[in-house]
Every structure is written in structure tokens, then in C-alpha cells.
Design a protein around this motif. Structure first.
Motif, mmCIF file in Angstrom:
data_model
loop_
_atom_site.group_PDB
_atom_site.id
_atom_site.type_symbol
_atom_site.label_atom_id
_atom_site.label_comp_id
_atom_site.label_asym_id
_atom_site.label_seq_id
_atom_site.Cartn_x
_atom_site.Cartn_y
_atom_site.Cartn_z
ATOM 1 N N CYS A 88 15.071 -25.517 51.595
ATOM 2 C CA CYS A 88 16.169 -25.255 50.660
ATOM 3 C C CYS A 88 15.970 -23.856 50.069
ATOM 4 C CB CYS A 88 16.191 -26.282 49.527
ATOM 5 S SG CYS A 88 16.704 -27.944 50.024
ATOM 6 N N ALA A 89 17.011 -23.341 49.458
ATOM 7 C CA ALA A 89 16.946 -22.063 48.762
ATOM 8 C C ALA A 89 17.310 -22.292 47.294
ATOM 9 C CB ALA A 89 17.903 -21.056 49.398
ATOM 10 N N ALA A 90 16.519 -21.747 46.384
ATOM 11 C CA ALA A 90 16.786 -21.943 44.947
ATOM 12 C C ALA A 90 15.876 -21.030 44.127
ATOM 13 C CB ALA A 90 16.553 -23.401 44.544
ATOM 14 N N PHE A 91 16.135 -20.962 42.813
ATOM 15 C CA PHE A 91 15.313 -20.240 41.834
ATOM 16 C C PHE A 91 15.322 -18.721 42.043
ATOM 17 C CE2 PHE A 91 13.096 -24.449 42.189
ATOM 18 C CZ PHE A 91 13.417 -24.921 40.921
ATOM 19 N N HIS A 92 16.422 -18.167 42.528
ATOM 20 C CA HIS A 92 16.479 -16.740 42.815
ATOM 21 C C HIS A 92 16.738 -15.870 41.584
ATOM 22 C CE1 HIS A 92 17.557 -18.727 46.642
ATOM 23 N NE2 HIS A 92 16.862 -17.750 47.181
ATOM 24 N N HIS A 93 17.513 -16.360 40.633
ATOM 25 C CA HIS A 93 18.072 -15.500 39.586
ATOM 26 C C HIS A 93 17.361 -15.647 38.248
ATOM 27 C CE1 HIS A 93 21.752 -16.346 42.268
ATOM 28 N NE2 HIS A 93 21.198 -15.210 42.646
ATOM 29 N N LEU A 94 16.088 -15.971 38.272
ATOM 30 C CA LEU A 94 15.352 -16.233 37.040
ATOM 31 C C LEU A 94 14.533 -15.012 36.629
ATOM 32 C CD1 LEU A 94 14.032 -19.825 37.852
ATOM 33 C CD2 LEU A 94 16.212 -19.149 36.840
ATOM 34 N N SER A 95 14.538 -14.733 35.358
ATOM 35 C CA SER A 95 13.757 -13.620 34.821
ATOM 36 C C SER A 95 12.296 -14.036 34.692
ATOM 37 C CB SER A 95 14.301 -13.217 33.449
ATOM 38 O OG SER A 95 13.357 -12.428 32.754
ATOM 39 N N ALA A 96 11.419 -13.309 35.365
ATOM 40 C CA ALA A 96 9.995 -13.595 35.253
ATOM 41 C C ALA A 96 9.501 -13.379 33.828
ATOM 42 C CB ALA A 96 9.208 -12.716 36.222
ATOM 43 N N VAL A 97 10.111 -12.423 33.123
ATOM 44 C CA VAL A 97 9.724 -12.153 31.735
ATOM 45 C C VAL A 97 10.010 -13.372 30.856
ATOM 46 C CG1 VAL A 97 10.210 -10.737 29.703
ATOM 47 C CG2 VAL A 97 10.053 -9.665 31.961
ATOM 48 N N LEU A 98 11.203 -13.940 30.990
ATOM 49 C CA LEU A 98 11.551 -15.111 30.185
ATOM 50 C C LEU A 98 10.720 -16.321 30.581
ATOM 51 C CD1 LEU A 98 15.457 -14.880 30.002
ATOM 52 C CD2 LEU A 98 13.752 -13.947 28.424
ATOM 53 N N LEU A 99 10.505 -16.502 31.875
ATOM 54 C CA LEU A 99 9.738 -17.658 32.345
ATOM 55 C C LEU A 99 8.335 -17.665 31.751
ATOM 56 C CD1 LEU A 99 10.681 -17.772 36.145
ATOM 57 C CD2 LEU A 99 11.384 -19.405 34.392
ATOM 58 N N GLN A 100 7.740 -16.485 31.593
ATOM 59 C CA GLN A 100 6.352 -16.413 31.131
ATOM 60 C C GLN A 100 6.206 -16.307 29.617
ATOM 61 O OE1 GLN A 100 3.577 -14.090 33.898
ATOM 62 N NE2 GLN A 100 5.555 -13.178 34.393
ATOM 63 N N LEU A 136 22.483 -23.496 53.905
ATOM 64 C CA LEU A 136 21.602 -22.328 53.979
ATOM 65 C C LEU A 136 22.314 -21.078 54.478
ATOM 66 C CD1 LEU A 136 18.098 -23.470 55.301
ATOM 67 C CD2 LEU A 136 18.775 -22.884 52.967
ATOM 68 N N ARG A 137 23.376 -21.244 55.256
ATOM 69 C CA ARG A 137 24.058 -20.054 55.761
ATOM 70 C C ARG A 137 24.645 -19.202 54.637
ATOM 71 N NH1 ARG A 137 29.546 -22.541 58.607
ATOM 72 N NH2 ARG A 137 30.566 -23.257 56.693
ATOM 73 N N GLY A 138 24.772 -19.767 53.433
ATOM 74 C CA GLY A 138 25.261 -19.016 52.278
ATOM 75 C C GLY A 138 24.154 -18.397 51.443
ATOM 76 N N ALA A 139 22.912 -18.490 51.904
ATOM 77 C CA ALA A 139 21.791 -18.024 51.077
ATOM 78 C C ALA A 139 21.780 -16.510 50.902
ATOM 79 C CB ALA A 139 20.468 -18.493 51.673
ATOM 80 N N HIS A 140 22.283 -15.767 51.880
ATOM 81 C CA HIS A 140 22.233 -14.297 51.767
ATOM 82 C C HIS A 140 22.988 -13.816 50.532
ATOM 83 C CE1 HIS A 140 22.221 -10.088 52.715
ATOM 84 N NE2 HIS A 140 23.531 -10.051 52.784
ATOM 85 N N GLN A 141 24.177 -14.389 50.268
ATOM 86 C CA GLN A 141 24.943 -13.956 49.099
ATOM 87 C C GLN A 141 24.174 -14.219 47.806
ATOM 88 O OE1 GLN A 141 26.118 -15.552 51.954
ATOM 89 N NE2 GLN A 141 28.194 -16.210 51.482
ATOM 90 N N VAL A 142 23.503 -15.373 47.757
ATOM 91 C CA VAL A 142 22.755 -15.752 46.556
ATOM 92 C C VAL A 142 21.549 -14.834 46.378
ATOM 93 C CG1 VAL A 142 21.413 -17.597 45.487
ATOM 94 C CG2 VAL A 142 23.551 -18.136 46.666
ATOM 95 N N GLU A 143 20.826 -14.586 47.454
ATOM 96 C CA GLU A 143 19.670 -13.695 47.376
ATOM 97 C C GLU A 143 20.093 -12.269 47.003
ATOM 98 O OE1 GLU A 143 17.369 -16.157 50.959
ATOM 99 O OE2 GLU A 143 17.919 -14.048 51.249
ATOM 100 N N SER A 144 21.216 -11.815 47.577
ATOM 101 C CA SER A 144 21.679 -10.436 47.355
ATOM 102 C C SER A 144 22.101 -10.185 45.916
ATOM 103 C CB SER A 144 22.865 -10.135 48.276
ATOM 104 O OG SER A 144 22.497 -10.223 49.627
ATOM 105 N N LEU A 145 22.599 -11.217 45.248
ATOM 106 C CA LEU A 145 23.108 -11.048 43.887
ATOM 107 C C LEU A 145 22.031 -10.579 42.917
ATOM 108 C CD1 LEU A 145 25.644 -11.300 42.160
ATOM 109 C CD2 LEU A 145 25.075 -13.718 41.782
ATOM 110 N N VAL A 146 20.778 -10.795 43.286
ATOM 111 C CA VAL A 146 19.684 -10.346 42.422
ATOM 112 C C VAL A 146 19.723 -8.827 42.239
ATOM 113 C CG1 VAL A 146 17.167 -10.213 42.204
ATOM 114 C CG2 VAL A 146 18.243 -12.317 42.983
#
Length: 244
Positions: free
Chosen positions: A159-171, A213-223
Motif C-alpha cells: 500500500c502507499a500512505a503517510f506521504h504528506h506528514l511533517s517530520a517536524v510536527l511528528l517529532q 496503486l496506479r494513482g500513487a505518483h500523483q500523491v507522492e508528487s504533491l509533496v
């Protein structure tokens, strides 16, 4: 004529058979007892995810190429987090989050094909390039990082997930809730339900099904766009899906 009559008859439902009720998309499984491994758990994103999930009560194992480095990071996080080399992390986990740098993505997964066999693998890697104009999306030959993972791990469920999370906020230990949605993509609805439920373990966060999964590129690219937003507004922007 006979063929048409037969196909029509087979499609008819008995008059007394009730229609099957549609499944509530927010009826998600209990994942609290699952062990979550984080490959790349010593990096900012992986470490932040490990911290948030462990803080929510999830059993978490950090993976790294060097067991000592993973154990050191786990000790700093506390919360029952353990550290191990990547292979042991994969073997001991029910769900494995891939949070390694893009340039090491393929090599890491190729080396762990056996250990990840049969596992639910959640890829959160964003293939990005950087130049003087800022961040820009890269497109792997397979279409996306998640699709590359699926190609390299034929015996895993990716699966694809957790792409758009701020590492600063997470920590940031002072932040109680992470105000964001997590886009979840995959081929099996049962698997995406599990990942959605895992995201929802973190206060303030929702997992939202976002297709195959074929839609994962758009999600990854949005970062790349979010990086531009954050630089312009000195923020740690995430995403919210409205009317859902």
C-alpha cells in the motif's frame, strides 16, 4: 435465445432475498495488537512515525542497516520502541512502513524480499529532486515508489500512505494532535482498511482511501508542492479532504 434467457435468469435475485447492505467505509479493523516495523526509522520521517505510533500504544520496531544505530534511536524514543537491523525488523513485524531515502529505496527492498514475503508493506517514500528552483517530482520507471515496491516485492501486499506528514510536527513532543489526513492507496480494500485504521491511531489523523496503486505518483508528487507551501509560509502544511 437460450443463452440470453439463461444469463438473464441467473442475474435475477429471489424476491425474498434482502439486498446486501453497503459496508460503512469508516468501519475499520482493530489494529492495536499489530507490530509495526519502520524501515528507515532512524531518519526524520521514520523516527517521527515510530514516535507517534508508539505514543498511541502501538508496538513499534525501528529498522536500520546497522542494528546499533536502530537500538540507539529506539532508546532515545522510549515508549517501548525496539531497534533492530532491517532484516530482523521486517521478520518481527506484521506491518512494515518503508521510510527510507529514495536513492536507497530499490536496494533496500531487494535485499529484504524474503523477510517481507507475506507482509503488509506501506510505502511512504517520495521520489523528489531538488535544484535552485526548489523541489520537483521524479517519476520512477514503474510509475511511482509504491509501484516499484510492488514490483520488487511480488509476495508482499503493498500500500502507499503517510506521504504528506511533517517530520517536524511528528517529532514535536509538545504537539498532542497531528491535524491532517493520510491518503491511502492499494489493490486490496482489506489492506487499505488496515492502513487507514493505523493512521487513525494517531490523534487528529484520518486515513482516507484514495484509490489503487496506479494513482500513487500523483500523491507522492504533491509533496513537492507542499515543500513550496512550507517555504513560502514558514509552515508545516498537511492535507485535509473535505466532505468526507
Amino acid at each position: 435465445m437460450t443463452s440470453t434467457d439463461n444469463s438473464t435468469g441467473s442475474a435475477q435475485q429471489p424476491a425474498d432475498k434482502p439486498a446486501k447492505a453497503a459496508k460503512d467505509p469508516w468501519d475499520l479493523p482493530d489494529v492495536s495488537g499489530l507490530v509495526v516495523g519502520v524501515l528507515g526509522g532512524t531518519g526524520d520521517q521514520g523516527r517521527g512515525l515510530a514516535y507517534r505510533l508508539a505514543r498511541a500504544g502501538q508496538k513499534v520496531i525501528i529498522g536500520s542497516r546497522a542494528a546499533e544505530r536502530a537500538q540507539s534511536a529506539a532508546g532515545e524514543l522510549g515508549l517501548g520502541v525496539e531497534g533492530a537491523d532491517n532484516a530482523e525488523c521486517a521478520r518481527r513485524s506484521d506491518i512494515v512502513i518503508v521510510a527510507v531515502p529514495w536513492d536507497g529505496h530499490a536496494k533496500t527492498l531487494e535485499a529484504l524480499r524474503e523477510e517481507l514475503s507475506g507482509k503488509l508493506v506501506v510505502d511512504c517514500v517520495n521520489p523528489l529532486g531538488f535544484d535552485k528552483k526548489g523541489a520537483y517530482a521524479l517519476k520512477p520507471e514503474e510509475g511511482s515508489a509504491a509501484e516499484q515496491a510492488a514490483a520488487l516485492l511480488p509476495d508482499s501486499r503493498v500500500c502507499a500512505a503517510f506521504h504528506h506528514l511533517s517530520a517536524v510536527l511528528l517529532q514535536d513532543e509538545a504537539i498532542e494532535e497531528i491535524d491532517t489526513d493520510v491518503m491511502v492507496l492499494g489493490e486490496s480494500r482489506a489492506d487499505t482498511d488496515i492502513v487507514q485504521a493505523l493512521a487513525a491511531r494517531i490523534p487528529g489523523m484520518r486515513g482516507v482511501f484514495a484509490g489503487r496503486l496506479r494513482g500513487a505518483h500523483q500523491v507522492e508528487s504533491l509533496v513537492a508542492n507542499l515543500i513550496s507551501v512550507n517555504r513560502r509560509y514558514k509552515a508545516h502544511a498537511g492535507l485535509r479532504v473535505t466532505d468526507v
